[in-house]
Design an enzyme around this catalytic site. Structure first.
Site, mmCIF file in Angstrom:
data_model
loop_
_atom_site.group_PDB
_atom_site.id
_atom_site.type_symbol
_atom_site.label_atom_id
_atom_site.label_comp_id
_atom_site.label_asym_id
_atom_site.label_seq_id
_atom_site.Cartn_x
_atom_site.Cartn_y
_atom_site.Cartn_z
ATOM 1 N N GLY A 17 49.279 43.003 47.314
ATOM 2 C CA GLY A 17 48.489 44.031 46.638
ATOM 3 C C GLY A 17 47.198 43.411 46.151
ATOM 4 N N TYR A 18 46.111 43.889 46.656
ATOM 5 C CA TYR A 18 44.814 43.314 46.314
ATOM 6 C C TYR A 18 44.146 44.141 45.223
ATOM 7 C CZ TYR A 18 40.059 41.594 46.689
ATOM 8 O OH TYR A 18 38.834 41.060 46.401
ATOM 9 N N LYS A 19 43.724 43.476 44.173
ATOM 10 C CA LYS A 19 42.940 44.087 43.107
ATOM 11 C C LYS A 19 41.708 43.212 42.929
ATOM 12 C CE LYS A 19 46.947 46.009 40.825
ATOM 13 N NZ LYS A 19 47.990 45.728 39.876
#
Length: 144
Positions: A17-19
């Site tokens: 999950g990229y933030k």
């Protein structure tokens, strides 16, 4: 903005999950940890390694972050007027560390506003710095 654990070794690629802001924060603490470990490895030599924080500079760095354009434009305009540094002001600390004789013998430090500053506690963790170094070596060794 880095995660609580400092570096998410199980998600370096962002696959889980990229933030954007978390990744940015993680990259900043990684720079600091890397400089600390490099300084440790330079011990006993004339070489130095330090981490430098230029401050919050008026650039377009956030252009790819998940902020609605109108909010971003208004917020950026207010922030720019109130507290963002110019590029020259941001470069001042880097220049100080690179050429000031007073900084020549300092190694393993974190600089902000041309002074040694105290980073968050996990950025001073030698075990975390060593783990990051070793993981970096693994990644580089696996490159074609």
């Amino acid at each position: 903005m880095a995660p609580k654990e400092g570096i998410q070794f199980d998600n370096l690629s962002g696959e889980i999950g990229y933030k954007g802001w978390v990744a940015y924060g993680q990259s900043k603490i990684a720079n600091l940890l890397f400089a600390k470990e490099l300084a440790r490895r330079f011990a006993g030599t004339n070489k130095t390694a330090n981490a430098v924080h230029p401050g919050v500079i008026a650039t377009n760095l956030g252009r790819h972050m998940a902020i609605p354009p109108v909010i971003g434009q208004i917020g950026y305009g207010i922030a720019n007027a109130l507290f963002l540094k110019t590029v020259g002001q941001g470069a001042a600390t880097e220049c100080y560390v690179a050429v000031n004789p007073g900084a020549a013998k300092i190694s393993g430090a974190y600089f902000a506003d041309s002074n040694v500053a105290k980073p968050r506690p996990d950025a001073e963790d030698p075990a975390l710095a060593k783990k990051l170094w070793e993981k970096s070596e693994e990644i580089v060794a696996a490159l074609p």
